[in-house]
Scaffold this motif. Structure first.
Motif, PDB file in Angstrom:
ATOM      1  N   VAL A   1      15.727  32.847  69.892  1.00 33.55           N
ATOM      2  CA  VAL A   1      16.438  31.590  69.729  1.00 33.55           C
ATOM      3  C   VAL A   1      17.555  31.778  69.003  1.00 33.55           C
ATOM      4  CG1 VAL A   1      16.417  29.449  68.942  1.00 33.55           C
ATOM      5  CG2 VAL A   1      14.598  30.060  70.543  1.00 33.55           C
TER       6      VAL A   1
ATOM      7  N   ALA B   1      26.473  32.159  72.983  1.00 33.93           N
ATOM      8  CA  ALA B   1      25.984  30.878  72.317  1.00 33.93           C
ATOM      9  C   ALA B   1      26.903  30.471  71.261  1.00 33.93           C
ATOM     10  CB  ALA B   1      24.586  31.279  71.727  1.00 33.93           C
TER      11      ALA B   1
ATOM     12  N   CYS C   1      20.236  34.181  70.848  1.00 38.71           N
ATOM     13  CA  CYS C   1      20.703  33.975  72.186  1.00 38.71           C
ATOM     14  C   CYS C   1      21.194  32.363  72.574  1.00 38.71           C
ATOM     15  CB  CYS C   1      19.619  34.357  73.229  1.00 38.71           C
ATOM     16  SG  CYS C   1      19.289  36.049  72.997  1.00 38.71           S
ATOM     17  N   TRP C   2      20.577  31.618  71.542  1.00 34.59           N
ATOM     18  CA  TRP C   2      21.000  29.927  71.864  1.00 34.59           C
ATOM     19  C   TRP C   2      22.071  29.651  70.712  1.00 34.59           C
ATOM     20  CZ3 TRP C   2      16.987  32.133  74.253  1.00 34.59           C
ATOM     21  CH2 TRP C   2      16.655  31.581  75.304  1.00 34.59           C
ATOM     22  N   ASP C   3      22.622  28.452  70.353  1.00 40.92           N
ATOM     23  CA  ASP C   3      23.369  27.852  69.408  1.00 40.92           C
ATOM     24  C   ASP C   3      22.382  27.283  68.621  1.00 40.92           C
ATOM     25  OD1 ASP C   3      23.216  25.472  70.675  1.00 40.92           O
ATOM     26  OD2 ASP C   3      25.053  25.870  71.640  1.00 40.92           O
TER      27      ASP C   3
ATOM     28  N   LYS D   1      31.202  29.887  75.872  1.00 37.55           N
ATOM     29  CA  LYS D   1      30.106  29.595  76.481  1.00 37.55           C
ATOM     30  C   LYS D   1      29.986  30.069  78.082  1.00 37.55           C
ATOM     31  CE  LYS D   1      28.064  25.649  73.668  1.00 37.55           C
ATOM     32  NZ  LYS D   1      27.756  24.483  73.723  1.00 37.55           N
TER      33      LYS D   1
ATOM     34  N   VAL E   1      12.383  26.681  76.485  1.00 38.52           N
ATOM     35  CA  VAL E   1      13.519  27.448  76.823  1.00 38.52           C
ATOM     36  C   VAL E   1      13.520  28.942  76.957  1.00 38.52           C
ATOM     37  CG1 VAL E   1      15.042  25.445  76.119  1.00 38.52           C
ATOM     38  CG2 VAL E   1      14.651  27.345  74.560  1.00 38.52           C
TER      39      VAL E   1
ATOM     40  N   ALA F   1      19.640  24.399  69.892  1.00 36.57           N
ATOM     41  CA  ALA F   1      18.387  24.843  70.656  1.00 36.57           C
ATOM     42  C   ALA F   1      17.385  24.274  69.854  1.00 36.57           C
ATOM     43  CB  ALA F   1      18.294  26.001  71.013  1.00 36.57           C
TER      44      ALA F   1
ATOM     45  N   ARG G   1      25.413  35.376  69.629  1.00 35.16           N
ATOM     46  CA  ARG G   1      25.828  34.148  69.037  1.00 35.16           C
ATOM     47  C   ARG G   1      27.172  34.403  68.273  1.00 35.16           C
ATOM     48  NH1 ARG G   1      21.359  31.103  65.459  1.00 35.16           N
ATOM     49  NH2 ARG G   1      22.556  28.821  65.041  1.00 35.16           N
TER      50      ARG G   1
ATOM     51  N   LYS H   1      22.056  33.392  80.216  1.00 34.95           N
ATOM     52  CA  LYS H   1      20.944  33.435  79.032  1.00 34.95           C
ATOM     53  C   LYS H   1      20.025  34.423  79.231  1.00 34.95           C
ATOM     54  CE  LYS H   1      21.550  30.407  75.873  1.00 34.95           C
ATOM     55  NZ  LYS H   1      23.000  30.427  75.917  1.00 34.95           N
TER      56      LYS H   1
END
Length: 225
Positions: free
Chosen positions: A175, A26, A178-180, A21, A189, A183, A2, A153
């Motif tokens: 989350v 992320a 690994c996600w922005d 990205k 997801v 999310a 991230r 991902k």
């Protein structure tokens, strides 16, 4: 991984965000330091990409204050201020790397990855567990000697599980890393990515669900061997 991007020029902010990205990161992107400070208090970032001249002033002053307060996250200065004194000021204020504008996106991606790996508990470039091998430099994953084709991902989730192998990792932790910030932590997801990852890893299973807690990258069940 991230990344937090702090860049006040909208077109460049969008361009860098898209480039990072596309490389599998992320990305949370803001236009000034006060907004960045809020996010830094809320989340752990693998790398911060920081423009110097922001609406609130030279960000090196804010970076220096945060360093003096004990914050140790990796920072790459991405700025048009490129003279030798500018670069020296950047390092003295707590920057870990310095890249002048204009720049090549490929170089920025490589530098961000290098800083993030160095900061992640000094992890080696090669991560391994059972017959699973991950090469961070090449962004390749092999199981049993076979090269796997993973989405960005899937790669990010597997990397986080490898870093914390044989430890239960919660959905929230996945989350966050690994996600922005867009999310939804209560959406499916994580389950969707996990299903695809398990399918590509194949048998015997390495990723186990710990009901009510999260996921565990453990050893294959001897009965499955």
């Amino acid at each position: 991984m991230r990344v937090l991007l702090i860049e006040d020029e909208p077109d460049l902010r969008d361009l860098v965000t898209a480039g990072l990205k596309a490389a599998g990161y992320a990305v949370d992107a803001v236009g000034d330091w006060p907004d960045a400070a809020i996010l830094l208090d809320l989340a752990d970032y693998d790398c911060v990409v920081l423009d110097r001249m922001l609406p609130s002033g030279d960000s090196l002053y804010a970076l220096d204050r945060r360093r003096r307060a004990g914050w140790s996250g990796p920072v790459l200065c991405l700025t048009a201020l490129h003279t030798l004194p500018d670069r020296v000021d950047g390092f003295h204020s707590g920057a870990d790397d310095y890249l002048a504008k204009p720049f090549a996106m490929e170089e920025l991606v490589v530098r961000v990855g290098s800083l993030a790996r160095r900061a992640a508990h000094r992890l080696p470039v090669h991560l391994a567990h059972a017959d699973l091998r991950m090469d961070e430099a090449r962004r390749e994953v092999h199981r049993g000697g076979i090269l796997l084709t993973l989405t960005h991902k899937e790669y990010a989730v597997l990397r986080h599980l490898l870093v914390h192998r044989e430890t239960v990792v919660t959905r929230t932790a996945l989350v966050e890393h690994c996600w922005d910030e867009m999310a939804d932590p209560v959406s499916n997801v994580v389950d969707a990515v996990m299903a695809g990852l398990r399918r590509k890893l194949g048998p015997p299973p390495l990723i186990h669900t710990v009901r009510g807690h999260g996921f565990l990258l453990g050893r294959p069940d001897p009965d499955d061997l």
